[in-house]
Design a protein around this motif. Structure first.
Motif, short mmCIF file in Angstrom:
data_model
loop_
_atom_site.label_atom_id
_atom_site.label_comp_id
_atom_site.label_asym_id
_atom_site.label_seq_id
_atom_site.Cartn_x
_atom_site.Cartn_y
_atom_site.Cartn_z
N GLY A 65 3.44 -20.01 4.97
CA GLY A 65 2.86 -20.64 5.87
C GLY A 65 3.89 -20.95 7.07
O GLY A 65 5.10 -20.44 6.68
N GLN A 93 9.75 -26.79 6.15
CA GLN A 93 8.44 -26.89 6.30
C GLN A 93 8.05 -28.18 6.92
O GLN A 93 8.53 -29.24 6.17
CB GLN A 93 7.30 -26.28 5.66
CG GLN A 93 7.47 -24.72 5.44
CD GLN A 93 6.53 -24.35 4.13
OE1 GLN A 93 5.95 -25.20 3.44
NE2 GLN A 93 5.96 -23.20 4.28
N VAL A 119 5.64 -15.52 9.22
CA VAL A 119 4.94 -15.66 7.84
C VAL A 119 4.81 -14.14 7.34
O VAL A 119 4.69 -13.10 8.05
CB VAL A 119 3.56 -16.11 8.09
CG1 VAL A 119 2.52 -16.07 6.94
CG2 VAL A 119 3.50 -17.55 8.66
#
Length: 809
Positions: free
Chosen positions: A243, A337, A305
């Motif tokens: 992600g 993240q 990614v």
């Protein structure tokens, strides 16, 4: 049989090269790798301004890709540098989308005039993308996972580039070349093995995720906390980043060095170099990020990614050599993240994943536009209001700027289309736009950007800026790769409180600006049949990848159209003379040829099409060929039955020529040859018709003097007949006009076609007129002369027999 021999020769070429040059690799590759895919491309011809794309898919487990091409192009360095760039056969390479070398005027700066080879590529990495090289007779490349990253790669083969490549043209005059090739991809068998020869062990990191209200932190460590690395056996790690992340931090602990062989014990001069690379094996000469993690952690901001590789090698900092030292350490990796709707180092900026709304148009597949999924800024059209979505947190206390991110997902099938982004406001814009594939962009990290009309990515092959003023910004990312794209808007935080109304739209379109209303959008499957790409096919006056380049002005187009159509009026001269001489067959051919050619060119220039284009083209070339040949046949004075026979045979041959290859340059030579053969056949028929009553006695064959006298009489009569048959001034003028027609045909090019083809019309009809005017009707004296000759030969034969008869007693 010829194609089979060609394929066998090509496979033998590949076999010999691979075994002679790479024999030292066979042992390593034999046990650890396998063939993932292999495609064979048969012999394919490329006409002037034609092109083909070859797509190659490289999975993450690939080790090497081999591409072998063989063509009939034979260009030396001198011819490459002296020749015109726009007509140069070339091969271009691009990652993720088909190459487009002529998308902007400065694209030729990406042309590398040296031949393409493994040595020229070296370890250029991503610099290999968006490059073009001259096409060669033989191209053999073996690219490893240390040179290129996995994903989709395109090889484009072009026979000339420039704005005229997409211009619709009736006939392309120019050199052609053909090519064939093999593309194979090798991969490693195990998931923990990589490298060019699948002999490099990849260590996996074990990860633990920790969630909080401020996002999540993924902490990873190597399983063997006392792993050791040396220059001969470097440690390589991999981690899959699934992600969008804000930052990756790589650090090390418990570092221990052994004493080097040269006795150096000062560890202040020793470092532990970390090389990180996205999607490919890193090395000291080819990497994305590097740092001495012995002194401080290596931070990678906004990583892309996908799969990341890390190589750790001990280094002597004093002299920059690796030596024979060995280092043991514990490696740690932290991935930070933000929550799904936040971004930035402090997770205070807004991030939106836009939803895809498809446009239902069967002729334009994969077209869509994007809109926010929440109610803020939602719109039923492709435009949505920007102010309600902007972030209000600045970069710092003394700065008034903030970032807002918009992410869109482009389907892999839509990679042959273009992303269109547009921002417009009723006041002056203070927005900067940055785009990045696979991650979040910043000022120092982007694929494409726009700050103002002078500071942007307009020098890239795939970036095209259209609207740029104080209130509007609009650009295309041409042939955008499939996957997640992030657009970062850098803006004033006070803009949220202002009274301005700003709208933004992001959409995927098959062709930029709908080909600028000067062409049609064509959808074509590339050679492997794995993907669909679109291109603009422009009208007669425009060109360029988006049909925005005006190649011919409106006035010039009218002039060219009139020239091509009106020049066919020259058919009146031979048609009139044929009608005057009561040569009705020739009159019908000249008249039909001139009218059909005028209708054909009227359709070609876009004026009016009486029939389909193919029918008009066939009629034009077929009747033109027939008119040329019938002119030659007309010069022979033969009966109508013989003439109909010759015309029937010629009609069949010229119809085949017009249907199978009407525009071939060799047709003019074939037509003249067929006409000459028809004229010779007519003369032979005429000759044997006149002398078929000759009596050839035994004395004629035995008496050499009589035989030579008779033959000389024949030759004298034939020459006399030919001299009297033609008006030689018109014959000479006809050959001069015919030569001018042949020269006009050979000088036709894409740029000057309208002029030289108009000259062809006038020259070929003038030639026919001169030839039919040169013929003199058969006069009675010729016939009488032939009769007298026959009578004299018969009388001589009778006298000789009387002389040989014994006298009466």
């Amino acid at each position: 049989m010829a194609d089979t021999n060609y394929s066998i020769r090509f496979y033998l070429f590949i076999y010999l090269i691979s075994h002679c040059c790479w024999s030292y690799e066979v042992t390593a590759v034999l046990y650890d790798s396998f063939t993932i895919s292999s495609f064979t491309y048969g012999k394919t011809s490329l006409g002037p301004y034609d092109w083909r794309y070859i797509r190659v898919d490289l999975p993450t487990s690939f080790s090497s890709m081999t591409i072998a091409l063989e063509s009939d192009v034979n260009l030396g360095k001198n011819s490459v540098r002296k020749g015109g760039i726009n007509k140069l056969p070339m091969i271009c390479v691009s990652e993720g989308s088909p190459p487009l070398p002529d998308s902007y005027n400065t694209s030729l700066t990406g042309l590398v005039l040296d031949p393409i080879s493994n040595e020229s590529l070296g370890t250029q990495g991503l610099e290999f993308a968006e490059k073009c090289y001259p096409m060669q007779k033989n191209i053999l490349l073996r690219l490893t996972n240390e040179q290129i990253s996995p994903g989709v790669w395109y090889f484009g083969l072009f026979n000339g580039i420039g704005s005229m490549r997409t211009q619709s043209k009736m006939i392309n005059r120019g050199p052609e070349y053909s090519f064939s090739g093999i593309v194979s991809v090798e991969g490693c068998m195990g998931p923990f093995v990589s490298g060019p020869f699948c002999n490099q062990t990849i260590d996996q990191l074990s990860c633990v995720e920790q969630n909080s209200t401020q996002g999540s932190v993924v902490s990873c460590r190597n399983n063997d906390e006392n792993s050791c690395s040396s220059p001969k056996e470097p440690k390589v790690y991999s981690l899959d980043l699934l992600g969008v992340s804000e930052e990756i931090t790589i650090s090390t602990t418990n570092v221990k060095f052994n004493q080097t062989q040269d006795g150096t014990s000062n560890q202040n001069n020793i470092g532990l170099m970390c090389y990180a690379r996205h999607g490919a094996m890193p090395s000291p000469s080819n990497h994305d990020y590097s740092g001495n993690i012995l002194d401080s952690p290596l931070a990678i901001r906004s990583p892309k990614v996908g799969r990341w590789y890390i190589t750790v090698i001990p280094l002597n900092l004093s002299n920059g050599t690796v030596g024979n030292m060995k280092a043991c350490f514990s490696l740690s990796w932290q991935v930070r993240q933000c929550p799904q709707s936040k971004a930035g180092l402090n997770c205070t900026w807004e991030r939106y994943m836009l939803q895809t709304i498809l446009r239902k148009n069967p002729s334009l597949p994969f077209e869509s536009y994007y809109s926010p999924a929440n109610n803020k800024g939602f719109s039923h059209s492709s435009n949505f209001h920007l102010e309600p979505l902007l972030s209000n947190s600045s970069l710092g206390e003394n700065q008034d700027y903030a970032w807002t991110y918009f992410q869109v997902d482009v389907p892999s099938g839509a990679a042959g289309g273009s992303i269109h982004m547009r921002i417009s406001s009723d006041t002056k814009l203070h927005h900067e736009i940055y785009a990045l594939y696979g991650g979040l962009p910043f000022e120092d990290k982007w694929d494409y950007f726009y700050v103002n009309s002078t500071s942007n990515s307009n020098g890239s092959m795939f970036f095209k800026l259209y609207d740029s003023d104080e209130k509007t910004v609009g650009f295309y990312i041409v042939y955008a790769r499939g996957g997640t794209w992030s657009f970062g808007i850098k803006h004033l935080t006070s803009s949220r409180q202002s009274q301005s109304q700003t709208t933004m739209s992001i959409s995927v379109e098959r062709c930029p600006r709908s080909c600028s209303s000067h062409g049609t959008c064509q959808n074509v499957v590339e050679m492997s049949g794995l993907s669909l790409y679109s291109y603009c096919w422009c009208d007669r006056t425009h060109g360029g990848f988006d049909c925005s380049d005006e190649l011919v002005s409106h006035r010039g187009h009218i002039l060219q159209s009139i020239s091509l159509i009106a020049s066919n009026a020259a058919f009146v001269f031979p048609a009139y003379w044929a009608l005057r001489q009561k040569a009705f067959a020739e009159w019908v051919l000249y008249t039909s040829s001139g009218i059909s050619s005028g209708l054909y060119h009227a359709c070609d220039v876009g004026a009016w099409c009486a029939l389909s284009f193919h029918v008009l083209q066939f009629m034009d070339f077929w009747l033109s060929f027939m008119a040329v040949v019938s002119t030659f046949v007309y010069l022979a004075a033969i009966d109508e039955a013989s003439k109909r026979t010759i015309h029937t045979v010629v009609a069949i041959l010229t119809a085949l020529m017009a249907e199978t290859g009407a525009t071939r340059s060799s047709n003019i030579v074939l037509v003249i040859a067929i006409g000459s053969i028809g004229l010779l056949a007519g003369w032979l028929i005429e000759f044997f018709t006149h002398y078929r009553r000759f009596s050839f006695s035994i004395e004629f064959f035995l008496n050499m003097l009589q035989r030579w006298q008779t033959i000389n009489g024949w030759i004298h009569n034939v020459i006399k007949m030919v001299i009297r048959r033609f008006r030689w001034f018109f014959v000479l003028a006809g050959f001069v006009a015919l030569a001018m027609a042949a020269i006009s045909w050979s000088l036709e090019s894409t740029e000057s076609y309208w002029f030289w083809h108009s000259m062809w019309h006038v020259s070929i009809y003038t030639s026919s007129f001169c030839f039919i005017c040169s013929k003199v009707n058969v006069i009675n004296s010729e016939v009488q002369g032939s009769t007298n000759t026959e009578y004299q030969l018969t009388r001589q034969d009778s006298l000789s027999r009387n002389e040989d008869r014994p006298p009466r007693v």
